[in-house]
Design a protein around this motif. Structure first.
Motif, short mmCIF file in Angstrom:
data_model
loop_
_atom_site.label_atom_id
_atom_site.label_comp_id
_atom_site.label_asym_id
_atom_site.label_seq_id
_atom_site.Cartn_x
_atom_site.Cartn_y
_atom_site.Cartn_z
N ASP A 1 0.79 -1.09 -0.18
CA ASP A 1 0.03 0.15 -0.13
C ASP A 1 0.88 1.21 -0.06
OD1 ASP A 1 -2.03 -1.74 0.03
OD2 ASP A 1 -2.49 -1.48 2.08
N PHE A 2 0.81 2.13 -1.05
CA PHE A 2 1.68 3.09 -1.19
C PHE A 2 1.04 4.23 -2.21
CE2 PHE A 2 2.71 -0.37 -4.03
CZ PHE A 2 2.56 0.09 -5.09
N ILE A 3 1.91 5.36 -2.16
CA ILE A 3 1.38 6.41 -3.29
C ILE A 3 2.97 6.28 -3.81
CG2 ILE A 3 0.98 8.69 -3.61
CD1 ILE A 3 -0.22 8.99 -0.88
N TYR A 4 2.93 6.48 -5.12
CA TYR A 4 4.01 6.29 -6.12
C TYR A 4 3.76 7.20 -7.05
CZ TYR A 4 7.09 3.69 -9.25
OH TYR A 4 8.28 3.66 -10.19
N SER A 5 4.85 8.30 -7.15
CA SER A 5 4.71 9.51 -8.00
C SER A 5 6.12 9.48 -8.66
CB SER A 5 4.75 10.65 -7.49
OG SER A 5 3.35 10.76 -6.73
N ALA A 6 6.21 10.10 -10.16
CA ALA A 6 7.43 10.25 -10.79
C ALA A 6 7.02 11.20 -11.92
CB ALA A 6 7.84 8.99 -11.48
N ARG A 7 8.27 11.93 -12.17
CA ARG A 7 7.82 13.01 -13.10
C ARG A 7 8.91 12.49 -14.36
NH1 ARG A 7 11.06 18.55 -14.04
NH2 ARG A 7 9.44 19.67 -15.48
N VAL A 8 8.20 12.34 -15.58
CA VAL A 8 8.68 11.64 -16.47
C VAL A 8 8.52 12.63 -17.88
CG1 VAL A 8 8.41 9.22 -15.35
CG2 VAL A 8 6.75 10.17 -17.17
N LYS A 9 9.47 12.18 -18.84
CA LYS A 9 9.47 12.67 -20.24
C LYS A 9 9.71 11.63 -21.22
CE LYS A 9 11.13 16.75 -22.70
NZ LYS A 9 12.01 17.92 -22.63
N ARG A 10 9.28 11.54 -22.36
CA ARG A 10 9.57 10.89 -23.43
C ARG A 10 10.04 11.58 -24.51
NH1 ARG A 10 5.29 6.89 -24.48
NH2 ARG A 10 4.23 8.77 -24.91
N ILE A 11 10.98 11.18 -25.45
CA ILE A 11 11.45 11.75 -26.52
C ILE A 11 11.45 10.73 -27.67
CG2 ILE A 11 13.53 12.75 -27.74
CD1 ILE A 11 14.45 13.66 -24.84
N ASN A 12 10.85 10.98 -28.62
CA ASN A 12 10.50 10.04 -29.82
C ASN A 12 9.89 8.79 -29.06
OD1 ASN A 12 11.79 11.87 -31.74
ND2 ASN A 12 13.90 11.01 -30.98
N PRO A 13 8.76 8.75 -28.58
CA PRO A 13 8.00 7.65 -28.20
C PRO A 13 7.75 6.86 -29.04
CG PRO A 13 6.37 9.51 -27.99
CD PRO A 13 8.02 10.21 -28.59
N ASN A 14 8.22 5.42 -28.96
CA ASN A 14 7.90 4.31 -29.60
C ASN A 14 7.45 3.33 -28.80
OD1 ASN A 14 8.40 5.36 -32.45
ND2 ASN A 14 10.56 5.42 -31.83
N GLY A 15 6.38 3.08 -28.75
CA GLY A 15 5.94 1.62 -27.64
C GLY A 15 5.48 2.45 -26.44
N SER A 16 5.17 1.79 -25.21
CA SER A 16 4.81 2.29 -23.95
C SER A 16 6.12 2.68 -23.06
CB SER A 16 4.00 1.41 -23.33
OG SER A 16 2.78 1.43 -24.25
N SER A 17 5.76 3.56 -22.10
CA SER A 17 6.58 3.94 -20.93
C SER A 17 5.79 3.96 -19.74
CB SER A 17 7.31 5.26 -21.02
OG SER A 17 7.95 5.32 -22.31
#
Length: 163
Positions: free
Chosen positions: A17-33
């Motif tokens: 049980d938790f809260i999970y946060s992240a600041r993310v960025k994708r460049i030339n996205p191909n597929g899933s992150s």
């Protein structure tokens, strides 16, 4: 090499049980992150996929989805690919999930986008994973990550009120 998963994860401790946060960025996205949570310790031999567990993903078309990934080639879509006006295309996005028992609540840039229930996996590792589905170069960057354990029911209730 394309058509492969790449994962980065915490190797010590498991979380329920938790809260999970992240600041993310994708460049030339191909597929899933994806933010990966309640994950097991298995790695597939062909695609290098990490399983079993759950994935909160941004797809290459800037839609999000939630998947229970049981084993290579065996997954269940818990929330189908959907658009959200809260997603900032080609820039930083804050992804957050709240996991409490069988309930998962998902946010993108502080906007609630989905809520699902699933009781298949109750504990596991956290991390990141991405799938590159073409020969084009793609980058998945993480600026920061925060993981906060929820110890009491009141922690969960307070986290929902503060969103």
């Amino acid at each position: 090499k394309y058509l492969r998963w790449a994962s980065l994860y915490r190797t010590t401790g498991t979380f329920s049980d938790f809260i999970y946060s992240a600041r993310v960025k994708r460049i030339n996205p191909n597929g899933s992150s994806c933010l990966a949570f309640r994950m097991g310790a298995q790695l597939g031999s062909f695609y290098n996929d990490w399983y079993p567990g759950y994935l909160f993903c941004l797809g290459e078309d800037w839609q999000y989805t939630v998947i229970r990934y049981d084993s290579p080639g065996a997954y269940t879509t818990l929330y189908k690919f959907s658009p959200s006006t809260s997603i900032v295309v080609d820039d930083w996005n804050e992804l957050t999930l709240v996991a409490r028992a069988d309930t998962f609540i998902f946010y993108i840039n502080h906007v609630k986008v989905a809520s699902v229930k699933d009781d298949t996996y109750n504990c596991g590792s956290v991390g990141f994973t991405m799938f590159n589905d073409s020969s084009l170069f793609t980058t998945f960057m993480v600026d920061w990550v925060k993981l906060s354990a929820l110890l009491k029911e009141t922690d969960f209730e307070m986290s929902l009120r503060s969103r």
